[in-house]
Design a protein around this motif. Sequence first.
Motif, PDB file in Angstrom:
ATOM      1  N   LYS A 177       0.831  -1.205   0.000  1.00 17.05           N
ATOM      2  CA  LYS A 177       0.000   0.000   0.000  1.00 17.05           C
ATOM      3  C   LYS A 177       0.865   1.254   0.000  1.00 17.05           C
ATOM      4  CE  LYS A 177      -4.235   1.684   2.165  1.00 17.05           C
ATOM      5  NZ  LYS A 177      -5.246   1.427   3.211  1.00 17.05           N
ATOM      6  N   LYS A 178       1.936   1.232   0.773  1.00 13.43           N
ATOM      7  CA  LYS A 178       2.861   2.366   0.816  1.00 13.43           C
ATOM      8  C   LYS A 178       3.552   2.541  -0.534  1.00 13.43           C
ATOM      9  CE  LYS A 178       6.950   3.993   3.379  1.00 13.43           C
ATOM     10  NZ  LYS A 178       7.941   3.835   2.298  1.00 13.43           N
ATOM     11  N   ALA A 179       4.004   1.428  -1.134  1.00  8.49           N
ATOM     12  CA  ALA A 179       4.678   1.504  -2.430  1.00  8.49           C
ATOM     13  C   ALA A 179       3.736   2.054  -3.501  1.00  8.49           C
ATOM     14  CB  ALA A 179       5.193   0.125  -2.833  1.00  8.49           C
ATOM     15  N   GLN A 180       2.486   1.644  -3.469  1.00 11.34           N
ATOM     16  CA  GLN A 180       1.507   2.146  -4.429  1.00 11.34           C
ATOM     17  C   GLN A 180       1.306   3.647  -4.260  1.00 11.34           C
ATOM     18  OE1 GLN A 180      -2.031  -0.239  -3.928  1.00 11.34           O
ATOM     19  NE2 GLN A 180      -1.119  -2.069  -4.829  1.00 11.34           N
ATOM     20  N   ALA A 181       1.274   4.096  -2.997  1.00 10.72           N
ATOM     21  CA  ALA A 181       1.101   5.518  -2.735  1.00 10.72           C
ATOM     22  C   ALA A 181       2.293   6.331  -3.238  1.00 10.72           C
ATOM     23  CB  ALA A 181       0.910   5.755  -1.240  1.00 10.72           C
ATOM     24  N   GLU A 182       3.443   5.672  -3.338  1.00  7.75           N
ATOM     25  CA  GLU A 182       4.660   6.345  -3.807  1.00  7.75           C
ATOM     26  C   GLU A 182       4.891   6.152  -5.302  1.00  7.75           C
ATOM     27  OE1 GLU A 182       7.242   6.024   0.333  1.00  7.75           O
ATOM     28  OE2 GLU A 182       7.402   4.416  -1.144  1.00  7.75           O
ATOM     29  N   GLY A 183       3.925   5.504  -5.980  1.00  2.00           N
ATOM     30  CA  GLY A 183       4.024   5.322  -7.423  1.00  2.00           C
ATOM     31  C   GLY A 183       4.990   4.256  -7.862  1.00  2.00           C
ATOM     32  N   ARG A 184       5.311   3.320  -6.985  1.00  2.00           N
ATOM     33  CA  ARG A 184       6.245   2.251  -7.346  1.00  2.00           C
ATOM     34  C   ARG A 184       5.686   0.884  -6.951  1.00  2.00           C
ATOM     35  NH1 ARG A 184       8.758   0.502  -2.833  1.00  2.00           N
ATOM     36  NH2 ARG A 184       8.598   1.820  -0.961  1.00  2.00           N
TER      37      ARG A 184
END
Length: 374
Positions: A177-184
């Motif tokens: 979820k964090k990676a998705q929020a950071e665009g990766r």
Amino acid sequence: MENGIYRQLQQYLHQLPCGFPEGPKGTDIALLKTMYTPEEAALCLRLTPEGQTAEAIALSHGGNVDTIRPMLDAMATRGLLFRIRIQETPHYVLMPYVVGTFEFQLNRLSPEYNKAHNRYMMDAMGMEVFGGKTSQFRILPVEAALEDTQTIMPHEKIRRYIEEARLIAVSDCLCRKKAQAEGRGCDHTLKACLSLNEFAEFYLEAGMPTEIISKEAALKLMEDCEKEGLVAHTQNAKDEVCYICNCCVCSCGIFSTVARFNLHSQIVRASWQCRIDPEACTACAACMERCIFNALSPGENGKMEVSRGKCMGCGLCKSACPSEAISLVQREKRFQPDVPADPQEMYDRMQAEKNRPLRMLSMKSLKARVSGQK
């Protein structure tokens, strides 16, 4: 003056076995500011890892319980502390950052917080997580890859933890979820983390993206995650584990760091290691594609070879091999992991190794301490 309360909180959290070291560039203070208001930071200084009621916190510090209780409950909802109900009474527990309040930030992954977390992990917290002798994390092998052996230990059986759990919840993976929020972000299953018993209750009460599932559904989830190429890990303990995560190197902060910086010794391997039969190996490289820890590569003769230092014993390679050239064999006795009996022993080892003054309590120890006071 405002920085003073955050410095006090940093120093207090660093007294826990899991630690919260000072960031050389002030990144520790910057992170804490994204999480706590000054009033919440001051209240957190009143908490202990042993857990207290709102009344006890108010009494010991001369506060008003009618003011303190709503603040504590709000902080629990925001994952800034752990709330556990013992004999129907809420107790509020000081938690470390990892594993702890970081994992409880599922609903609060703002760009500001994510940026502050990443900087702090690189500056200071990464060494705290990966620099200790006793790891908090342990690989769980794929049971299907070991079904032909009679020597698998009880603490290596994922099924056992699920079948013995009183309550099971599945949550969104914080790292994905964090990676998705950071665009990766990656395309792996998002709802893939199991919380057990008291952790499940806390996630539900805090309104995190969590739902109760049956034991059958949990077992099916583990099977699906294995097919997807995810590696299961849990607490570095034989009993009383609180969570089971299904991780990838695309997004997982722990596994990506292990693979990127060759920190394979900083997470507890399974008791097994990959063995390749060169006669049966067809050099198809399916196992190499499956291994997220870069432990497999072609040898001089084109046949696949395994790096013993990188093999984590997860068993994903065996289930991917079409020629059945791979088996899992027990590591030599001197390389067998020394897994603590339970989370309490794990915390106590970490405390002794780091000479930290505050003792963390496992869920079982916490409930026993509080019940003994009644």
